[in-house]
Design an enzyme around this catalytic site. Structure first.
Site, mmCIF file in Angstrom:
data_model
loop_
_atom_site.group_PDB
_atom_site.id
_atom_site.type_symbol
_atom_site.label_atom_id
_atom_site.label_comp_id
_atom_site.label_asym_id
_atom_site.label_seq_id
_atom_site.Cartn_x
_atom_site.Cartn_y
_atom_site.Cartn_z
ATOM 1 N N LYS A 6 -3.488 -2.174 14.810
ATOM 2 C CA LYS A 6 -2.775 -1.178 15.598
ATOM 3 C C LYS A 6 -3.312 -1.113 17.019
ATOM 4 C CE LYS A 6 -2.119 1.688 11.635
ATOM 5 N NZ LYS A 6 -3.267 1.136 11.019
ATOM 6 N N SER A 42 -12.782 1.587 10.784
ATOM 7 C CA SER A 42 -12.087 1.710 9.497
ATOM 8 C C SER A 42 -12.823 0.968 8.380
ATOM 9 C CB SER A 42 -10.678 1.142 9.625
ATOM 10 O OG SER A 42 -10.035 1.181 8.365
ATOM 11 N N ALA A 43 -12.828 1.591 7.213
ATOM 12 C CA ALA A 43 -13.387 0.945 6.016
ATOM 13 C C ALA A 43 -12.578 -0.301 5.644
ATOM 14 C CB ALA A 43 -13.403 1.932 4.851
ATOM 15 N N ASP A 44 -11.388 -0.448 6.233
ATOM 16 C CA ASP A 44 -10.586 -1.663 5.976
ATOM 17 C C ASP A 44 -11.389 -2.917 6.325
ATOM 18 O OD1 ASP A 44 -8.523 0.095 5.408
ATOM 19 O OD2 ASP A 44 -7.283 -0.462 7.135
ATOM 20 N N ASP A 76 -16.249 5.463 14.668
ATOM 21 C CA ASP A 76 -15.039 5.361 13.852
ATOM 22 C C ASP A 76 -14.607 3.903 13.708
ATOM 23 O OD1 ASP A 76 -12.714 5.668 12.474
ATOM 24 O OD2 ASP A 76 -11.833 7.167 13.805
ATOM 25 N N VAL A 114 -5.359 0.349 3.252
ATOM 26 C CA VAL A 114 -5.539 -1.100 3.128
ATOM 27 C C VAL A 114 -6.797 -1.396 2.314
ATOM 28 C CG1 VAL A 114 -6.105 -3.202 4.425
ATOM 29 C CG2 VAL A 114 -4.241 -1.720 5.194
ATOM 30 N N GLU A 131 0.824 -1.222 0.000
ATOM 31 C CA GLU A 131 0.000 0.000 0.000
ATOM 32 C C GLU A 131 0.857 1.271 0.000
ATOM 33 O OE1 GLU A 131 -1.415 1.765 3.503
ATOM 34 O OE2 GLU A 131 -0.956 0.043 4.770
HETATM 35 N N1 PSU Z 1 -0.336 0.399 8.900
HETATM 36 C C1 PSU Z 1 0.782 1.103 9.184
HETATM 37 N N2 PSU Z 1 0.778 2.437 8.926
HETATM 38 C C2 PSU Z 1 -0.295 3.037 8.332
HETATM 39 C C3 PSU Z 1 -1.464 2.294 8.038
HETATM 40 C C4 PSU Z 1 -1.420 0.985 8.352
HETATM 41 O O1 PSU Z 1 1.756 0.537 9.681
HETATM 42 O O2 PSU Z 1 -0.217 4.232 8.043
HETATM 43 C C5 PSU Z 1 -2.647 2.933 7.359
HETATM 44 C C6 PSU Z 1 -3.249 1.908 6.402
HETATM 45 O O3 PSU Z 1 -3.267 2.484 5.127
HETATM 46 C C7 PSU Z 1 -4.650 1.666 6.914
HETATM 47 C C8 PSU Z 1 -4.964 3.010 7.471
HETATM 48 O O4 PSU Z 1 -5.519 1.274 5.908
HETATM 49 O O5 PSU Z 1 -3.751 3.332 8.178
HETATM 50 C C9 PSU Z 1 -6.199 2.994 8.348
HETATM 51 O O6 PSU Z 1 -6.712 4.272 8.380
HETATM 52 P P1 PSU Z 1 -8.175 4.532 8.952
HETATM 53 O O7 PSU Z 1 -8.081 4.135 10.397
HETATM 54 O O8 PSU Z 1 -8.427 6.016 8.756
HETATM 55 O O9 PSU Z 1 -9.113 3.691 8.157
HETATM 56 MN MN MN Z 2 -11.440 6.059 10.765
#
Ligand code: PSU
Ligand code: MN
Length: 302
Positions: free
Chosen positions: A160, A141-143, A139, A107, A25
Protein backbone atom coordinates in the site's frame (compact mmCIF):
# COMPACT_ATOMS: atom_id res chain seq x y z
CA UNK A 1 -4.19 -32.05 10.81
CA UNK A 2 -4.39 -29.18 13.28
CA UNK A 3 -7.30 -29.75 15.67
CA UNK A 4 -8.58 -26.17 15.25
CA UNK A 5 -8.70 -26.28 11.45
CA UNK A 6 -11.97 -26.71 9.50
CA UNK A 7 -11.67 -27.20 5.74
CA UNK A 8 -14.80 -26.61 3.64
CA UNK A 9 -15.67 -29.89 1.83
CA UNK A 10 -14.86 -28.37 -1.58
CA UNK A 11 -11.44 -27.20 -0.40
CA UNK A 12 -10.65 -30.51 1.30
CA UNK A 13 -11.59 -32.38 -1.88
CA UNK A 14 -9.43 -30.13 -4.06
CA UNK A 15 -6.41 -30.47 -1.76
CA UNK A 16 -6.85 -34.24 -1.52
CA UNK A 17 -7.10 -34.48 -5.32
CA UNK A 18 -4.01 -32.22 -5.65
CA UNK A 19 -6.05 -29.68 -7.62
CA UNK A 20 -5.21 -25.94 -7.48
CA UNK A 21 -6.48 -23.93 -4.49
CA UNK A 22 -6.12 -20.18 -3.82
CA UNK A 23 -6.41 -18.77 -0.29
CA UNK A 24 -8.13 -15.39 0.26
CA UNK A 25 -8.17 -13.20 3.38
CA UNK A 26 -11.09 -11.77 5.38
CA UNK A 27 -9.67 -8.53 6.87
CA UNK A 28 -9.98 -6.93 3.45
CA UNK A 29 -13.72 -7.77 3.64
CA UNK A 30 -14.41 -6.72 7.24
CA UNK A 31 -11.96 -3.83 7.61
CA UNK A 32 -10.71 -2.89 4.15
CA UNK A 33 -13.92 -1.92 2.35
CA UNK A 34 -17.44 -0.71 3.18
CA UNK A 35 -20.62 -2.80 2.86
CA UNK A 36 -21.99 -3.75 0.32
CA UNK A 37 -18.97 -3.29 -1.98
CA UNK A 38 -16.98 -5.62 0.30
CA UNK A 39 -19.47 -8.46 -0.22
CA UNK A 40 -19.60 -7.92 -3.98
CA UNK A 41 -15.78 -7.90 -4.03
CA UNK A 42 -15.51 -11.08 -1.93
CA UNK A 43 -17.90 -12.96 -4.23
CA UNK A 44 -16.34 -11.61 -7.43
CA UNK A 45 -12.87 -12.60 -6.23
CA UNK A 46 -14.00 -16.15 -5.46
CA UNK A 47 -15.59 -16.27 -8.93
CA UNK A 48 -12.38 -15.00 -10.55
CA UNK A 49 -10.46 -17.84 -8.89
CA UNK A 50 -13.03 -20.35 -10.16
CA UNK A 51 -12.96 -18.89 -13.66
CA UNK A 52 -9.19 -19.30 -13.51
CA UNK A 53 -9.59 -23.02 -12.84
CA UNK A 54 -8.82 -23.12 -9.09
CA UNK A 55 -10.85 -23.54 -5.90
CA UNK A 56 -11.19 -20.41 -3.71
CA UNK A 57 -10.60 -20.77 0.03
CA UNK A 58 -11.52 -17.62 1.93
CA UNK A 59 -10.02 -17.86 5.42
CA UNK A 60 -11.46 -16.51 8.69
CA UNK A 61 -11.89 -17.47 12.34
CA UNK A 62 -15.52 -18.49 12.92
CA UNK A 63 -16.56 -19.17 16.53
CA UNK A 64 -12.95 -20.03 17.35
CA UNK A 65 -12.48 -22.39 14.39
CA UNK A 66 -9.83 -21.69 11.75
CA UNK A 67 -12.09 -21.91 8.70
CA UNK A 68 -10.65 -22.46 5.24
CA UNK A 69 -13.47 -21.89 2.74
CA UNK A 70 -16.54 -19.98 3.89
CA UNK A 71 -20.26 -20.48 3.13
CA UNK A 72 -22.19 -17.61 1.51
CA UNK A 73 -23.92 -16.95 4.85
CA UNK A 74 -20.65 -16.59 6.74
CA UNK A 75 -19.17 -14.40 4.00
CA UNK A 76 -22.27 -12.19 4.23
CA UNK A 77 -21.84 -11.92 8.00
CA UNK A 78 -18.22 -10.77 7.74
CA UNK A 79 -19.23 -8.21 5.12
CA UNK A 80 -22.21 -6.85 7.09
CA UNK A 81 -20.67 -6.78 10.56
CA UNK A 82 -17.41 -5.36 9.19
CA UNK A 83 -15.32 -3.52 11.80
CA UNK A 84 -17.39 -5.04 14.66
CA UNK A 85 -15.46 -8.25 13.94
CA UNK A 86 -11.98 -8.37 15.47
CA UNK A 87 -9.06 -7.86 13.07
CA UNK A 88 -6.88 -10.86 13.80
CA UNK A 89 -3.17 -11.00 13.07
CA UNK A 90 -0.99 -13.90 14.21
CA UNK A 91 -0.58 -12.54 17.76
CA UNK A 92 -4.41 -12.45 18.15
CA UNK A 93 -5.10 -16.04 17.04
CA UNK A 94 -4.73 -17.71 20.49
CA UNK A 95 -7.19 -15.29 22.09
CA UNK A 96 -9.99 -15.50 19.50
CA UNK A 97 -9.62 -19.28 19.25
CA UNK A 98 -9.68 -19.80 23.03
CA UNK A 99 -12.70 -17.50 23.43
CA UNK A 100 -14.46 -18.91 20.35
CA UNK A 101 -14.80 -15.46 18.77
CA UNK A 102 -15.15 -14.41 15.16
CA UNK A 103 -12.00 -13.02 13.60
CA UNK A 104 -11.14 -11.38 10.29
CA UNK A 105 -7.69 -12.63 9.29
CA UNK A 106 -4.95 -10.33 7.93
CA UNK A 107 -2.33 -11.34 5.39
CA UNK A 108 -0.12 -12.68 8.21
CA UNK A 109 -2.72 -14.88 9.91
CA UNK A 110 -4.23 -15.96 6.57
CA UNK A 111 -0.76 -17.09 5.42
CA UNK A 112 -0.28 -19.04 8.64
CA UNK A 113 -3.66 -20.80 8.35
CA UNK A 114 -3.20 -21.44 4.61
CA UNK A 115 0.14 -23.12 5.40
CA UNK A 116 -1.54 -25.26 8.09
CA UNK A 117 -4.05 -26.39 5.45
CA UNK A 118 -1.36 -27.04 2.82
CA UNK A 119 -2.34 -24.17 0.48
CA UNK A 120 0.65 -22.57 -1.29
CA UNK A 121 -0.90 -19.59 -3.11
CA UNK A 122 -2.83 -16.68 -1.65
CA UNK A 123 -4.28 -13.57 -3.33
CA UNK A 124 -4.77 -10.28 -1.50
CA UNK A 125 -4.96 -6.58 -2.33
CA UNK A 126 -1.82 -5.26 -0.76
CA UNK A 127 0.39 -6.62 1.99
CA UNK A 128 1.16 -4.62 5.12
CA UNK A 129 4.66 -3.21 5.52
CA UNK A 130 6.80 -0.60 7.19
CA UNK A 131 4.72 2.50 7.95
CA UNK A 132 6.11 5.96 7.26
CA UNK A 133 7.66 7.28 10.44
CA UNK A 134 8.35 3.75 11.68
CA UNK A 135 11.65 4.99 13.13
CA UNK A 136 9.50 6.58 15.85
CA UNK A 137 6.27 4.50 15.84
CA UNK A 138 7.91 1.07 15.30
CA UNK A 139 4.83 0.31 13.15
CA UNK A 140 5.95 -2.59 10.96
CA UNK A 141 3.18 -4.95 9.88
CA UNK A 142 3.37 -8.51 11.19
CA UNK A 143 2.75 -9.46 7.54
CA UNK A 144 6.47 -9.02 6.84
CA UNK A 145 7.64 -11.32 9.63
CA UNK A 146 5.15 -13.92 8.41
CA UNK A 147 6.92 -14.09 5.05
CA UNK A 148 9.89 -15.46 6.98
CA UNK A 149 7.71 -18.16 8.57
CA UNK A 150 5.07 -19.55 6.22
CA UNK A 151 5.67 -21.30 2.90
CA UNK A 152 3.04 -19.41 0.96
CA UNK A 153 3.31 -17.14 -2.10
CA UNK A 154 1.17 -14.01 -1.82
CA UNK A 155 0.00 -12.18 -4.94
CA UNK A 156 -0.21 -8.49 -4.03
CA UNK A 157 -0.35 -5.18 -5.91
CA UNK A 158 3.00 -4.28 -4.34
CA UNK A 159 2.42 -2.72 -0.95
CA UNK A 160 0.00 0.00 0.00
CA UNK A 161 1.20 3.44 -0.99
CA UNK A 162 0.41 4.58 2.55
CA UNK A 163 3.62 2.76 3.58
CA UNK A 164 7.33 3.44 3.25
CA UNK A 165 7.98 1.14 0.29
CA UNK A 166 11.77 1.49 0.36
CA UNK A 167 11.95 0.36 3.99
CA UNK A 168 9.39 -2.39 3.33
CA UNK A 169 11.69 -3.82 0.63
CA UNK A 170 14.70 -3.53 2.99
CA UNK A 171 12.93 -5.55 5.68
CA UNK A 172 11.86 -8.23 3.18
CA UNK A 173 15.47 -8.49 2.03
CA UNK A 174 16.68 -8.89 5.63
CA UNK A 175 14.12 -11.64 6.17
CA UNK A 176 15.32 -13.53 3.08
CA UNK A 177 12.06 -13.13 1.18
CA UNK A 178 12.09 -13.18 -2.65
CA UNK A 179 10.16 -10.20 -4.06
CA UNK A 180 9.10 -10.95 -7.62
CA UNK A 181 7.90 -8.23 -9.99
CA UNK A 182 5.31 -9.82 -12.26
CA UNK A 183 6.01 -8.37 -15.70
CA UNK A 184 7.68 -5.36 -14.09
CA UNK A 185 11.09 -4.19 -12.85
CA UNK A 186 9.52 -1.64 -10.51
CA UNK A 187 7.81 -2.45 -7.21
CA UNK A 188 4.13 -1.52 -7.67
CA UNK A 189 2.57 0.97 -5.24
CA UNK A 190 -0.95 -0.49 -4.92
CA UNK A 191 -2.99 2.32 -6.57
CA UNK A 192 -0.16 3.06 -9.03
CA UNK A 193 1.77 0.66 -11.29
CA UNK A 194 5.20 1.89 -10.24
CA UNK A 195 6.89 3.26 -7.13
CA UNK A 196 10.37 4.09 -8.40
CA UNK A 197 11.80 1.27 -6.23
CA UNK A 198 13.33 -1.50 -8.36
CA UNK A 199 12.28 -5.12 -7.68
CA UNK A 200 15.14 -7.57 -7.27
CA UNK A 201 13.55 -10.35 -9.37
CA UNK A 202 11.34 -10.29 -12.45
CA UNK A 203 9.09 -13.09 -13.74
CA UNK A 204 6.99 -12.75 -16.86
CA UNK A 205 4.84 -15.87 -16.60
CA UNK A 206 2.96 -17.79 -13.91
CA UNK A 207 5.08 -20.83 -14.78
CA UNK A 208 8.26 -18.90 -13.88
CA UNK A 209 6.76 -17.89 -10.52
CA UNK A 210 5.68 -21.47 -9.79
CA UNK A 211 9.16 -22.77 -10.65
CA UNK A 212 10.75 -20.23 -8.26
CA UNK A 213 8.40 -21.30 -5.44
CA UNK A 214 9.13 -24.97 -6.06
CA UNK A 215 12.89 -24.33 -6.11
CA UNK A 216 12.73 -22.37 -2.84
CA UNK A 217 10.84 -25.05 -0.96
CA UNK A 218 12.61 -28.01 -2.56
CA UNK A 219 15.89 -26.56 -1.21
CA UNK A 220 14.36 -26.50 2.25
CA UNK A 221 14.30 -22.69 2.41
CA UNK A 222 11.57 -21.64 4.79
CA UNK A 223 9.11 -18.80 4.18
CA UNK A 224 7.00 -17.12 1.56
CA UNK A 225 7.33 -15.29 -1.73
CA UNK A 226 5.97 -11.82 -2.56
CA UNK A 227 4.49 -11.78 -6.07
CA UNK A 228 4.09 -8.09 -6.87
CA UNK A 229 1.48 -7.66 -9.60
CA UNK A 230 0.78 -4.10 -10.81
CA UNK A 231 -2.79 -2.77 -10.85
CA UNK A 232 -4.38 -2.91 -14.35
CA UNK A 233 -3.67 0.30 -16.32
CA UNK A 234 -7.29 1.34 -16.66
CA UNK A 235 -7.87 1.25 -12.88
CA UNK A 236 -4.59 2.97 -11.95
CA UNK A 237 -4.49 6.24 -10.00
CA UNK A 238 -1.25 8.01 -10.99
CA UNK A 239 1.20 8.43 -8.09
CA UNK A 240 1.14 12.22 -8.44
CA UNK A 241 -2.63 12.27 -7.89
CA UNK A 242 -2.85 9.89 -4.95
CA UNK A 243 0.26 11.16 -3.09
CA UNK A 244 -1.26 14.37 -1.68
CA UNK A 245 -4.41 12.47 -0.66
CA UNK A 246 -2.27 9.94 1.23
CA UNK A 247 -0.33 12.75 2.93
CA UNK A 248 -3.59 14.29 4.08
CA UNK A 249 -5.00 10.99 5.39
CA UNK A 250 -1.79 10.18 7.30
CA UNK A 251 -1.82 13.65 8.80
CA UNK A 252 -5.43 13.18 9.94
CA UNK A 253 -4.61 9.79 11.45
CA UNK A 254 -1.76 11.32 13.46
CA UNK A 255 -3.89 14.23 14.65
CA UNK A 256 -6.72 11.87 15.68
CA UNK A 257 -4.30 9.66 17.65
CA UNK A 258 -5.02 6.58 15.51
CA UNK A 259 -2.42 3.88 16.08
CA UNK A 260 -1.73 0.13 16.03
CA UNK A 261 -4.06 -2.04 13.99
CA UNK A 262 -6.53 0.83 13.43
CA UNK A 263 -4.10 2.71 11.17
CA UNK A 264 -4.53 0.73 7.93
CA UNK A 265 -8.39 0.57 8.03
CA UNK A 266 -8.54 4.29 8.91
CA UNK A 267 -6.31 5.30 5.99
CA UNK A 268 -8.14 3.10 3.46
CA UNK A 269 -11.49 4.56 4.58
CA UNK A 270 -10.30 8.17 4.40
CA UNK A 271 -8.74 7.64 0.95
CA UNK A 272 -12.06 6.26 -0.34
CA UNK A 273 -13.92 9.25 1.12
CA UNK A 274 -11.51 11.88 -0.19
CA UNK A 275 -11.34 10.33 -3.70
CA UNK A 276 -15.16 9.83 -3.80
CA UNK A 277 -14.75 6.09 -4.17
CA UNK A 278 -12.03 6.07 -6.81
CA UNK A 279 -9.50 4.43 -4.48
CA UNK A 280 -12.11 1.80 -3.60
CA UNK A 281 -12.74 1.02 -7.29
CA UNK A 282 -8.97 0.74 -7.82
CA UNK A 283 -8.67 -1.54 -4.79
CA UNK A 284 -11.39 -3.88 -6.13
CA UNK A 285 -9.82 -3.97 -9.60
CA UNK A 286 -6.39 -4.90 -8.27
CA UNK A 287 -7.71 -7.65 -5.99
CA UNK A 288 -9.52 -9.25 -8.95
CA UNK A 289 -6.35 -8.98 -11.03
CA UNK A 290 -4.38 -10.67 -8.24
CA UNK A 291 -6.95 -13.46 -7.90
CA UNK A 292 -6.63 -14.28 -11.60
CA UNK A 293 -2.84 -14.47 -11.42
CA UNK A 294 -2.95 -16.53 -8.21
CA UNK A 295 -5.19 -19.11 -9.92
CA UNK A 296 -2.76 -19.29 -12.83
CA UNK A 297 0.21 -19.80 -10.48
CA UNK A 298 -1.68 -22.46 -8.49
CA UNK A 299 -2.39 -24.35 -11.73
CA UNK A 300 1.30 -24.25 -12.63
CA UNK A 301 2.24 -25.85 -9.31
CA UNK A 302 0.38 -29.02 -10.21
N1 PSU B 1 -5.05 -5.09 1.37
C1 PSU B 1 -6.18 -4.44 1.04
N2 PSU B 1 -7.03 -4.08 2.05
C2 PSU B 1 -6.77 -4.44 3.34
C3 PSU B 1 -5.58 -5.12 3.68
C4 PSU B 1 -4.76 -5.41 2.65
O1 PSU B 1 -6.41 -4.16 -0.14
O2 PSU B 1 -7.61 -4.16 4.20
C5 PSU B 1 -5.30 -5.55 5.10
C6 PSU B 1 -4.60 -6.90 5.05
O3 PSU B 1 -5.36 -7.79 5.82
C7 PSU B 1 -3.24 -6.67 5.66
C8 PSU B 1 -3.58 -5.60 6.65
O4 PSU B 1 -2.72 -7.81 6.25
O5 PSU B 1 -4.42 -4.73 5.87
C9 PSU B 1 -2.34 -4.93 7.21
O6 PSU B 1 -2.67 -4.38 8.43
P1 PSU B 1 -1.53 -3.87 9.41
O7 PSU B 1 -0.87 -2.75 8.67
O8 PSU B 1 -2.25 -3.41 10.67
O9 PSU B 1 -0.63 -5.03 9.67
MN1 MN C 1 0.67 -1.85 12.12
Amino acid sequence: MNQYLDLAPEVAAALKGKRPVVALESTIIAHGMPFPQNLEMAKAVEQAVRDGGATPATIAVVAGRLCVGLSDQVLQRFAEEGPQIVKVSVRDLPFVVARKFMGATTVASTMRIAAMAGIQVFATGGIGGVHRGADKSFDISADLQEFAESNVAVVTAGAKAILDLGLTLEVLESLGVPVVGFGTDDFPAFYSRASGHPVPIRCNTAAEVAALMQAKWAMGLKGGVVVANPIPKKAEIPAGEIAPVIERAIDEAEKSGIHGKEVTPFLLKRLAEITSGRSLAANIALVLNNARLAAEIAKNLQ
